[in-house]
Design a protein around this motif. Structure first.
Motif, mmCIF file in Angstrom:
data_model
loop_
_atom_site.group_PDB
_atom_site.id
_atom_site.type_symbol
_atom_site.label_atom_id
_atom_site.label_comp_id
_atom_site.label_asym_id
_atom_site.label_seq_id
_atom_site.Cartn_x
_atom_site.Cartn_y
_atom_site.Cartn_z
ATOM 1 N N VAL A 93 1.006 -1.353 0.143
ATOM 2 C CA VAL A 93 0.021 0.035 0.153
ATOM 3 C C VAL A 93 0.994 1.176 0.022
ATOM 4 N N ALA A 94 0.686 1.945 -1.081
ATOM 5 C CA ALA A 94 1.501 3.314 -1.171
ATOM 6 C C ALA A 94 0.506 4.365 -0.929
ATOM 7 N N HIS A 95 0.666 5.294 0.044
ATOM 8 C CA HIS A 95 -0.272 6.301 0.539
ATOM 9 C C HIS A 95 0.538 8.044 0.131
ATOM 10 N N VAL A 96 -0.166 8.477 -0.827
ATOM 11 C CA VAL A 96 0.261 9.987 -1.030
ATOM 12 C C VAL A 96 -0.607 10.676 0.112
ATOM 13 N N PRO A 97 -0.161 11.305 1.312
ATOM 14 C CA PRO A 97 -1.234 11.781 2.112
ATOM 15 C C PRO A 97 -1.670 13.328 1.680
ATOM 16 N N GLU A 98 -2.753 13.714 2.264
ATOM 17 C CA GLU A 98 -3.120 15.119 2.010
ATOM 18 C C GLU A 98 -2.072 16.109 2.349
ATOM 19 N N GLY A 99 -1.873 17.028 1.627
ATOM 20 C CA GLY A 99 -0.970 18.089 1.793
ATOM 21 C C GLY A 99 0.475 17.387 1.647
ATOM 22 N N GLY B 112 5.960 10.488 -6.945
ATOM 23 C CA GLY B 112 6.879 9.669 -7.244
ATOM 24 C C GLY B 112 7.571 8.806 -6.105
ATOM 25 N N ARG B 113 7.605 9.239 -4.895
ATOM 26 C CA ARG B 113 8.027 8.730 -3.588
ATOM 27 C C ARG B 113 7.022 7.390 -3.454
ATOM 28 N N ALA B 114 5.889 7.747 -3.609
ATOM 29 C CA ALA B 114 4.916 6.422 -3.464
ATOM 30 C C ALA B 114 5.227 5.477 -4.218
ATOM 31 N N LEU B 115 5.561 5.749 -5.525
ATOM 32 C CA LEU B 115 5.884 4.668 -6.559
ATOM 33 C C LEU B 115 7.240 3.876 -6.495
ATOM 34 N N MET B 116 8.155 4.622 -5.684
ATOM 35 C CA MET B 116 9.451 4.042 -5.324
ATOM 36 C C MET B 116 9.125 3.118 -4.118
ATOM 37 N N THR B 117 7.897 3.033 -3.471
ATOM 38 C CA THR B 117 7.801 2.116 -2.423
ATOM 39 C C THR B 117 7.558 0.698 -3.257
ATOM 40 N N GLY B 118 7.015 0.771 -4.616
ATOM 41 C CA GLY B 118 6.839 -0.377 -4.996
ATOM 42 C C GLY B 118 5.675 -1.222 -4.902
ATOM 43 N N GLY B 119 4.539 -0.217 -4.326
ATOM 44 C CA GLY B 119 3.309 -0.668 -3.980
ATOM 45 C C GLY B 119 2.397 -1.042 -5.142
ATOM 46 N N ARG B 120 1.300 -1.823 -4.833
ATOM 47 C CA ARG B 120 0.336 -2.115 -6.032
ATOM 48 C C ARG B 120 -0.734 -1.345 -5.821
#
Ligand SMILES: Nc1ncnc2c1ncn2[C@@H]1O[C@H](COP(=O)(O)OP(=O)(O)OP(=O)(O)O)[C@@H](O)[C@H]1O
Ligand SMILES: [Mg+2]
Lengths: 240, 303
Positions: free
Chosen positions: A84-90, A152-160
């Motif tokens: 799980v890759a979470h791009v948080p609010e803000g 981009g950072r969320a993508l780097m976690t390799g999440g699905r």
């Protein structure tokens, strides 16, 4: 694997902050490969739902399953490991770190270190601007660039499963279009997306399905086309 | 002239110990905004670990080369001091992480008192000052009228090497990056898959082990006693604030500045008893003109 084939299943989820109940028992599901959007007014509980999926807000009742696995007892940093890759609010970027350091930090859990170079390339291909600015402190990026970095950072976690909390917030209309197209491209490359947006029109354009959240309850659910043509949705979220 | 060179060397010697301790204050403050007032006493414990271990090694394994004894003593002191700091963090500070900050500060003061009084009551230690066994035979060189001891050189060089290593850890490694990220926004860090609690413990461990480098070196030059951590801890804390608390290089700079204050106060003022006065005045004046300390930057605006 779960029997129902969902990547994410949320069942009767109740979440409270102290004595304030923010979610009153909601259920949603996301299938592999989908873009599902959550729309709703301020304070409806959209961010709370994403936070409880990624484990940074504890759930009070109900269940959250990722690929059939119950996330109740799993700490937040392990949930990232489960995909799980979470791009948080803000955005939540680390302003005191450089762009590269922000991206690198997101690879903490990656075991497939050999694939990292390809993943940096992928992020820089999606967001060439980040490549130009990679040694710059993230706090000095423009708002749009910070949003790119957060994704981009969320993508780097390799999440699905990518959880996006209002990625269009504070962006100029042109950039909103751009980020939506980027989300679609990321999805086309194989990442499932749960997208929280106040900009319902844009979100429904790229989503296959959606949920409407009102004061902690699911008020409506349906395909993007159905929601787009729903009179209530039109009146409340699409500006008539 | 020789006199000033001599005093400068002394100031570097004292200052490097302050700098090593100041780093622990600054790192813990950086990630938890907690002033770990027990840190001076943790430094004191590191001196006693070095004291007991070196005493043991020298009596049991007599004939070991001094360099080996020195390195072993330092490593053992680093290890046990780090362990103590992590245990304190887990048992005393972690349960208070969501409590009002003042609770954690009072707890830290309490832990400091506990360590001091435990050492006084603990029979093998007791209140009397002690000399650590000689780890490296003392040799004094006379260079153009300036007396330089090999111990002095070891203290300054080893301290600087330890600081460079720590600086590299914080700047270059993933753990260091995670520490800096936590200092910015600890709520987002778990979303990167990073176990925040483990990084916090590691920070305490690093801060304590670098204090133990200082503790071992200090014990080679001065006597140790259970209350030594109070004054030295305060001076190191002032060093951290002068340099800009939360800033690694600031703590190093502040440590050396305080070393110079300590050594040069009696040169310019009638007695060394003025040194606390000078140190605190320096702190006050600096805080008026630069509240974030010398190298502390005002927080970068969050967008
Ligand atoms: N940390 C918190 N402490 C107390 N109450 C909170 C907290 N976070 C959110 N809430 C409350 O929970 C409810 C849902 O908030 P949430 O942030 O999930 O809404 P949202 O749908 O994301 O709104 P927005 O569109 O404004 O971001 C609100 O009533 C809010 O006041
Ligand atoms: Mg929100």
């Amino acid at each position: 694997m779960s029997g129902n084939g969902n990547l994410l299943t949320v069942e009767d989820l109740v979440v409270s902050y102290g004595s304030i109940q923010a979610l009153h028992g909601i259920s949603i599901d996301v299938k592999p490969g989908e873009i599902v959007t959550l729309i709703g007014a301020n304070g409806a509980g959209k961010s709370t739902l994403l936070r409880s999926i990624s484990g940074i807000v504890p759930l009070q009742k109900g269940r959250i399953l990722l690929d059939g696995e119950d996330l109740r007892k799993v700490p937040a940093h392990r949930i990232v490991e489960l995909g799980v890759a979470h791009v948080p609010e803000g955005r939540g970027i680390f302003a005191n770190l450089t762009v590269t350091e922000n991206l690198k930090l997101a690879t903490w859990i990656r075991k497939d270190k050999s694939k990292l170079d390809a993943d940096y390339e992928r992020v820089f291909k999606v967001f060439p601007r980040l490549k130009e600015r990679r040694s710059q402190l993230a706090g000095t990026l423009s708002g749009g660039e910070q949003q790119m970095l957060a994704v981009g950072r969320a993508l780097m976690t390799g999440g699905r499963l990518l959880l996006l909390d209002e990625p269009s917030m504070g962006l100029a209309p042109v950039l909103v279009q751009e980020i939506m197209q980027t989300i679609r491209a990321i999805n086309a490359a194989g990442t499932t997306v749960l997208l929280v947006e106040q900009n319902a029109r844009q979100a429904l354009k790229i989503a296959s399905r959606g949920y409407v959240l009102e004061t902690g309850n699911i008020a409506l659910a349906g395909s993007a086309a159905e929601l787009m043509n729903n009179d209530r949705v039109k009146a409340a979220y699409l500006g008539g | 002239m020789q006199f000033y060179i001599q005093q400068t060397l002394n100031a570097l010697q004292v200052g490097s110990v302050y700098a090593l301790i100041a780093l622990g204050y600054t790192m813990v403050y950086g990630i938890l905004t907690l002033i770990n007032f027990a840190h001076g006493d943790i430094f004191m414990i590191s001196c006693y670990v070095a004291f007991f271990f070196s005493t043991l090694v020298i009596s049991v394994l007599a004939g070991l080369p001094p360099l080996v004894v020195f390195v072993l003593t330092m490593l053992v002191s680093m290890f046990f001091t780090a362990l103590l700091a992590v245990v304190i963090e887990r048992l005393a500070y972690k349960p208070l992480r969501t409590a009002p900050r003042i609770s954690a500060v009072i707890t830290a003061l309490g832990i400091g008192l506990l360590l001091e009084n435990f050492m006084v009551a603990f029979k093998p230690v007791g209140p009397a000052p002690r000399f650590m066994p000689e780890l490296i035979p003392n040799v004094i060189y006379n260079i153009g009228g300036v007396a330089v001891s090999n111990i002095q050189i070891v203290i300054i060089v080893v301290s600087i090497v330890a600081m460079v290593i720590l600086d590299l850890i914080v700047r270059r490694t993933m753990v260091g990056m995670a520490m800096r990220a936590i200092s910015w926004d600890k709520f987002t860090v778990p979303l990167m898959g990073i176990p925040v609690d483990r990084i916090i413990s590691l920070t305490f461990a690093l801060g304590a082990s670098i204090a133990a480098v200082g503790g071992t070196l200090y014990g080679m030059a001065y006597t140790i006693d259970p209350y030594m951590g109070i004054r030295i801890g305060w001076w190191a804390f002032i060093s951290a604030v002068v340099g800009g608390i939360g800033n690694i290089r600031g703590a190093m700079l502040g440590g050396f500045i305080l070393g110079f204050v300590e050594i040069f106060t009696p040169v310019f003022l009638p007695a060394s008893t003025y040194r606390d006065f000078v140190a605190f005045s320096l702190l006050l004046v600096l805080l008026i003109f630069k509240p974030t300390g010398l190298l502390g930057r005002p927080m970068v605006q969050k967008v």
